[in-house]
Scaffold this motif. Structure first.
Motif, short mmCIF file in Angstrom:
data_model
loop_
_atom_site.label_atom_id
_atom_site.label_comp_id
_atom_site.label_asym_id
_atom_site.label_seq_id
_atom_site.Cartn_x
_atom_site.Cartn_y
_atom_site.Cartn_z
N LEU A 134 0.86 -1.18 0.00
CA LEU A 134 0.00 0.00 0.00
C LEU A 134 0.90 1.23 0.00
O LEU A 134 1.89 1.28 0.73
N VAL A 135 0.57 2.21 -0.81
CA VAL A 135 1.34 3.46 -0.88
C VAL A 135 0.39 4.62 -0.58
O VAL A 135 -0.68 4.73 -1.19
N PHE A 136 0.78 5.48 0.37
CA PHE A 136 -0.07 6.59 0.78
C PHE A 136 0.63 7.92 0.53
O PHE A 136 1.80 8.08 0.91
N GLN A 137 -0.09 8.84 -0.09
CA GLN A 137 0.37 10.23 -0.20
C GLN A 137 -0.18 10.97 1.03
O GLN A 137 -1.40 11.00 1.22
N VAL A 138 0.69 11.53 1.84
CA VAL A 138 0.22 12.18 3.07
C VAL A 138 0.59 13.66 3.06
O VAL A 138 1.64 14.05 2.55
N LYS A 139 -0.30 14.46 3.66
CA LYS A 139 -0.08 15.91 3.75
C LYS A 139 -0.60 16.39 5.09
O LYS A 139 -1.59 15.85 5.61
N THR A 140 0.05 17.39 5.64
CA THR A 140 -0.47 18.02 6.86
C THR A 140 -0.10 19.50 6.84
O THR A 140 0.96 19.88 6.34
N LEU A 141 -1.00 20.32 7.36
CA LEU A 141 -0.82 21.78 7.34
C LEU A 141 -0.47 22.28 8.73
O LEU A 141 -1.04 21.83 9.73
N SER A 142 0.45 23.23 8.78
CA SER A 142 0.79 23.84 10.06
C SER A 142 -0.32 24.79 10.50
O SER A 142 -1.25 25.09 9.74
N LEU A 143 -0.23 25.25 11.74
CA LEU A 143 -1.10 26.33 12.19
C LEU A 143 -0.85 27.55 11.31
O LEU A 143 0.20 27.66 10.68
N PRO A 144 -1.80 28.48 11.24
CA PRO A 144 -1.60 29.66 10.39
C PRO A 144 -0.32 30.41 10.73
O PRO A 144 0.07 30.52 11.90
N VAL A 145 0.31 30.91 9.70
CA VAL A 145 1.58 31.63 9.82
C VAL A 145 1.40 33.02 9.22
O VAL A 145 0.83 33.15 8.13
N VAL A 146 1.86 34.05 9.93
CA VAL A 146 1.86 35.41 9.39
C VAL A 146 3.31 35.77 9.07
O VAL A 146 4.18 35.65 9.93
N VAL A 147 3.55 36.19 7.84
CA VAL A 147 4.92 36.47 7.39
C VAL A 147 5.21 37.96 7.51
O VAL A 147 4.43 38.79 7.02
N ILE A 148 6.30 38.30 8.17
CA ILE A 148 6.71 39.70 8.29
C ILE A 148 8.11 39.85 7.71
O ILE A 148 8.86 38.87 7.57
N VAL A 149 8.45 41.08 7.39
CA VAL A 149 9.80 41.36 6.84
C VAL A 149 10.58 42.28 7.76
O VAL A 149 11.76 42.53 7.53
N HIS A 150 9.91 42.80 8.80
CA HIS A 150 10.57 43.75 9.71
C HIS A 150 10.01 43.57 11.11
O HIS A 150 8.83 43.26 11.29
N GLY A 151 10.86 43.77 12.11
CA GLY A 151 10.45 43.61 13.50
C GLY A 151 9.29 44.50 13.90
O GLY A 151 8.53 44.17 14.82
N SER A 152 9.13 45.65 13.23
CA SER A 152 8.05 46.56 13.58
C SER A 152 6.67 45.98 13.28
O SER A 152 5.66 46.47 13.78
N GLN A 153 6.62 44.92 12.45
CA GLN A 153 5.33 44.29 12.11
C GLN A 153 4.93 43.20 13.09
O GLN A 153 3.82 42.67 13.02
N ASP A 154 5.83 42.88 14.00
CA ASP A 154 5.60 41.75 14.90
C ASP A 154 4.35 41.93 15.76
O ASP A 154 3.58 41.00 15.96
N ALA B 33 1.17 41.29 13.73
CA ALA B 33 1.14 39.88 13.31
C ALA B 33 0.75 38.99 14.49
O ALA B 33 -0.02 38.04 14.35
N THR B 34 1.27 39.31 15.67
CA THR B 34 0.94 38.54 16.87
C THR B 34 -0.55 38.63 17.18
O THR B 34 -1.16 37.66 17.63
N ALA B 35 -1.16 39.79 16.92
CA ALA B 35 -2.60 39.94 17.15
C ALA B 35 -3.39 38.99 16.26
O ALA B 35 -4.35 38.34 16.71
N THR B 36 -3.00 38.88 14.99
CA THR B 36 -3.68 37.98 14.05
C THR B 36 -3.58 36.54 14.54
O THR B 36 -4.56 35.79 14.53
N VAL B 37 -2.39 36.15 14.98
CA VAL B 37 -2.16 34.79 15.46
C VAL B 37 -2.94 34.52 16.73
O VAL B 37 -3.57 33.46 16.90
N LEU B 38 -2.94 35.48 17.65
CA LEU B 38 -3.66 35.32 18.92
C LEU B 38 -5.14 35.09 18.66
O LEU B 38 -5.75 34.18 19.23
N TRP B 39 -5.74 35.90 17.81
CA TRP B 39 -7.17 35.81 17.51
C TRP B 39 -7.48 34.46 16.87
O TRP B 39 -8.45 33.79 17.22
N ASP B 40 -6.62 34.03 15.94
CA ASP B 40 -6.85 32.76 15.24
C ASP B 40 -6.72 31.57 16.20
O ASP B 40 -7.57 30.68 16.24
N ASN B 41 -5.66 31.55 17.00
CA ASN B 41 -5.46 30.44 17.93
C ASN B 41 -6.58 30.35 18.95
O ASN B 41 -7.01 29.26 19.33
#
Length: 784
Positions: free
Chosen positions: A455-475, A478-486
């Motif tokens: 038997l051969v199985f293709q498996v996939k799993t998704l992480s918890l939502p991730v918010v991508v930032i490019v600068h520390g000032s966005q943290d 981004a944390t608010a989005t994650v807090l609300w989602d979690n």
């Protein structure tokens, strides 16, 4: 009490579980004779995912072997002689087993200690006030174990029936061969003379009739056996499905929910050991039944008998394949989630694990796991099994990893240690949505072969939502989005749908959880604190907690719309308080020295009933991440009148120069922490010790905080700045004044929003210059 002493007192299933932790990989005698030493080592300080930590693990291994050898040498007498040989043998055995992989020893011992502590805790909790909850858990576990026992009995029963069927079928085939032989003899009679044929034919015909009658009866019996076996398998598979639903759809989903809440600071999700043991039992039972069904199919092909059995066996085969497919695909999970606020060009880690990998021998052909970043839309399409053309929303470096099997713990996992998000491709945003509200997910996928590529199985799993930032000032956002989602995600949701508004008590629970985790404190937000936050969030003056219970807060109110009269949102203010407390005020918060969540008017009302010099600490309403000192004193401009003063808020910048405790020590007019505690009694243990005398001929400078002449008979703010913010008593009104330090520009922060030491020293030198200036008419004639 030592864990090992308590572990030896375990009984029943708990004792059996404890004993099963030990074996050739780690003998129970080693645990017994070195129990105190083992429990005294810092196993948790070794990062199992960091190969550079191997030297620490090697040191622990060498120490363990030395302790064993030492223990062996001290054995005396007749019994001691045998123990001496045994312990010496174990020392050699452990060295040969772990010398090349010392991290595996650490992994093994951590697993043993964690499981023992859990078993001991569960046993002790059953006798505690929390026993009710533990009893319900124990009852649930007992039901699962009883179902496994029932499945074992059913599987053994069908195995016995299958053997009987096989024996009956083998005898049937022998009799069938006998009927063919008789038929051949009858056919050969045609070549004999008529007299001989008449002599032998009647007995052969009689024998043939007897055998054929027996075969007809036995064929019906075999068919009944086959149908009966198939019905028993149907019953087994129904119970298997039910048990699998309990484990995967209840227990595993609950574990994932705990993992998500742990991202908000909730309690740890707990180990996967029990879940893995259940999933392995499922895998074992499923595989045994699958093999039985295949053997039954083989027997049917060996001796085809017309009837409904062929269709039944096809259905059983299809059902058992569905069950094992669900088990394999559902138990491919993310044991350690990637960070939910993910900064580009920054290294991050994650761990995926297959809970049934050991039992199904998946590790015999080690699978490779690939990680890609996908958007919310792509995640939706994946769950609908729509073709996404392998699109990704960015590029992750070091995104391939081979799963490794750890013999000691029986786990099959892949540790991604050095992933990095090189680039991100964002989608078109709608309306007021910002980049810090856009959710992505890390997709982990692999292919598993079970039963020698059967038997051969293709498996996939998704992480918890991730918010991508490019600068520390966005943290922050981004944390608010994650807090609300979690906090508010529902099981089985479409990625990554969350409610736009929630009840205030629900949000309070999430904020309290986050606050305690960030500040690392057992002192959470009190009901008074939460009323203050509600007043701020809803611009309300009500002091009744019940009034807010039915109120709802929208995402926009939480972190899109600025608070009235401010240029920041509710979350940005709250997050600033958490950051300041975490970095500089944690011990004072834990001591209860900071009231914090009190507005200016409340502080005034509280202090006006207290003696002069009484002060309290409250978080600034007007500034993110600020805390101010409010105190009560005589109004120097009006005899017999008292008023409340508020010092300009301190921020992280200020505490990077001088701590809160030292600043309070410097201000001699502050006497009692509200309500009536002498300030030295509260803060003296945090004061910086006085500088020692110079030994090289130089006098060391020292920074001290002062409040220069802050009140005059006829105050003129322009001519004589008071360096503080006045909050007068209701009968007195004063103009707002200025802070004692010059404003610090944002240039003091580097590109990542971190504190810049050079600019800090510029401010420090400026303060020193202020301190050198002569000052007159200090508070009550005192200098500080």
């Amino acid at each position: 009490m030592a864990v090992w002493i308590q572990a030896q007192q375990l009984q029943g299933d708990a004792l059996h579980q404890m004993q099963s932790l030990y074996g050739h990989h780690f003998p129970i005698e080693v645990r017994h004779y070195l129990s105190q030493w083992i429990e005294g080592q810092l196993w948790d300080t070794v990062d199992l995912e960091n190969p550079q930590e191997e030297f620490k693990a090697k040191r622990l291994l060498d120490s363990l072997i030395q302790e064993l050898q030492k223990k062996a040498e001290h054995q005396m007498g007749e019994d001691g002689f045998l123990l001496k040989i045994k312990l010496g043998h174990y020392a050699s055995q452990l060295k040969s087993t772990y010398d090349r992989c010392p991290l595996e020893l650490v992994r093994c011992i951590k697993h043993i200690l964690y499981t023992e502590q859990r078993l001991v805790k569960e046993a002790s909790n059953s006798c505690s006030p929390l026993g009710g909850m533990v009893d319900s858990m124990s009852q649930k576990y007992q039901q699962i174990n009883q179902a496994f026992e029932e499945l074992r009995i059913l599987t053994q029963d069908t195995e016995n029936d299958l053997r009987k069927l096989q024996h009956s079928q083998e005898y049937f085939i022998i009799q069938y061969q006998e009927s063919l032989r008789i038929q051949a003899q009858l056919t050969s009679l045609s070549t004999l003379p008529p007299a001989d044929r008449q002599l032998r034919e009647p007995s052969l015909l009689s024998k043939r009739a007897t055998v054929e009658a027996w075969l007809t009866r036995e064929a019906n019996t075999l068919q009944k056996y086959r149908l009966g076996l198939a019905e028993k398998h149907q019953k087994t598979l129904a119970l298997l499905r039910k048990q699998q639903t309990v484990i995967l759809d209840d227990e595993l989903i609950q574990w994932k929910r705990r993992q998500q809440l742990a991202g908000n600071g909730g309690p740890p999700e707990g180990g996967l050991d029990i879940l893995q043991s259940w999933c392995e039992k499922l895998a074992e039972t499923i595989w045994q039944n699958r093999q039985q069904i295949r053997r039954a199919e083989h027997l049917r092909q060996q001796l085809p008998i017309p009837g409904a059995i062929e269709e039944l066996l096809n259905d059983l085969n299809s059902t058992i394949t569905d069950i094992i497919s669900a088990l394999v695909t559902s138990t491919f999970i993310i044991e350690k989630q990637p960070p939910q606020v993910l900064k580009t060009q920054t290294k991050f880690a994650a761990t995926v694990r297959l809970l049934v990998g050991g039992k199904l021998n998946v590790h015999m052909n080690p699978p490779q796991v690939k990680a890609t970043i996908t958007s919310e839309q792509q995640a939706k399409a994946l769950l609908k099994n729509e073709n996404t053309r392998n699109d990704s929303s960015g590029e992750i470096l070091n995104n391939n990893c081979v799963m490794e099997y750890h013999q000691t713990t029986g786990t099959l996992s892949a540790h991604f240690r050095n992933m990095s998000l090189k680039r991100i491709k964002r989608s078109d945003r709608r309306g007021a949505e910002s980049v810090t509200e856009e959710k992505f997910t890390i997709l982990f996928e692999s292919q598993f072969s079970v039963g020698g590529n059967e038997l051969v199985f293709q498996v996939k799993t998704l992480s918890l939502p991730v918010v991508v930032i490019v600068h520390g000032s966005q943290d922050n956002n981004a944390t608010a989005t994650v807090l609300w989602d979690n906090a508010f995600a529902e099981p089985g949701r479409v990625p990554f749908v969350v409610p736009d508004k929630v009840l205030w008590p629900q949000l309070c629970e999430a904020l309290n959880m986050k606050y305690k985790a960030e500040v690392q404190s057992n002192r959470g937000l009190s009901e008074e604190n939460l009323v203050f936050l509600a007043q701020k969030a809803f611009s309300s003056s009500s002091n009744s907690p019940e009034e807010f219970h039915s109120m709802t807060m929208t995402w926009s109110q939480f972190n899109r719309e600025s608070l009235p009269g401010r240029n920041f949102t509710f979350w940005q203010w709250f997050d600033g308080v958490m950051e300041l407390t975490k970095k500089h005020l944690k011990p004072h918060w834990n001591d209860g020295a900071i009231l914090g969540f009190v507005n200016k008017q409340q502080a005034q009302d509280m202090l006006m009933s207290k003696p002069n010099g009484t002060f309290l600490l409250r978080f600034s309403d007007s500034e993110i991440g600020g805390i101010t000192i409010a105190w009560v004193a005589e109004n120097p401009n009006k005899a017999g009148e008292r008023m409340v003063w508020n010092l300009m808020p301190y921020t992280t910048k200020d505490f990077s120069i001088r701590s809160l405790a030292d600043r309070i020590s410097d201000l001699n007019h502050l006497l009692f922490l509200y309500p009536d505690r002498p300030k030295d009694e509260v803060f003296s243990k945090y004061y910086t010790p006085p500088l020692s005398k110079a030994v090289d001929g130089y006098v060391k400078p020292q920074i001290k905080q002062v409040v220069p002449e802050f009140a005059t008979p006829n105050p003129d703010p322009a001519a004589n700045p008071t360096y503080m913010d006045h909050a007068a008593s209701p009968a007195v009104s004063h103009p707002q004044s200025y802070g004692m330090y010059q404003p610090m520009s944002d240039s003091m922060l580097d590109a990542d929003g971190d504190f810049d030491l050079d600019d800090t020293m510029d401010v420090a030198r400026h303060v020193e210059e202020l301190l050198r200036r002569p000052m007159e008419n200090q508070w009550s004639g005192q200098q500080s």
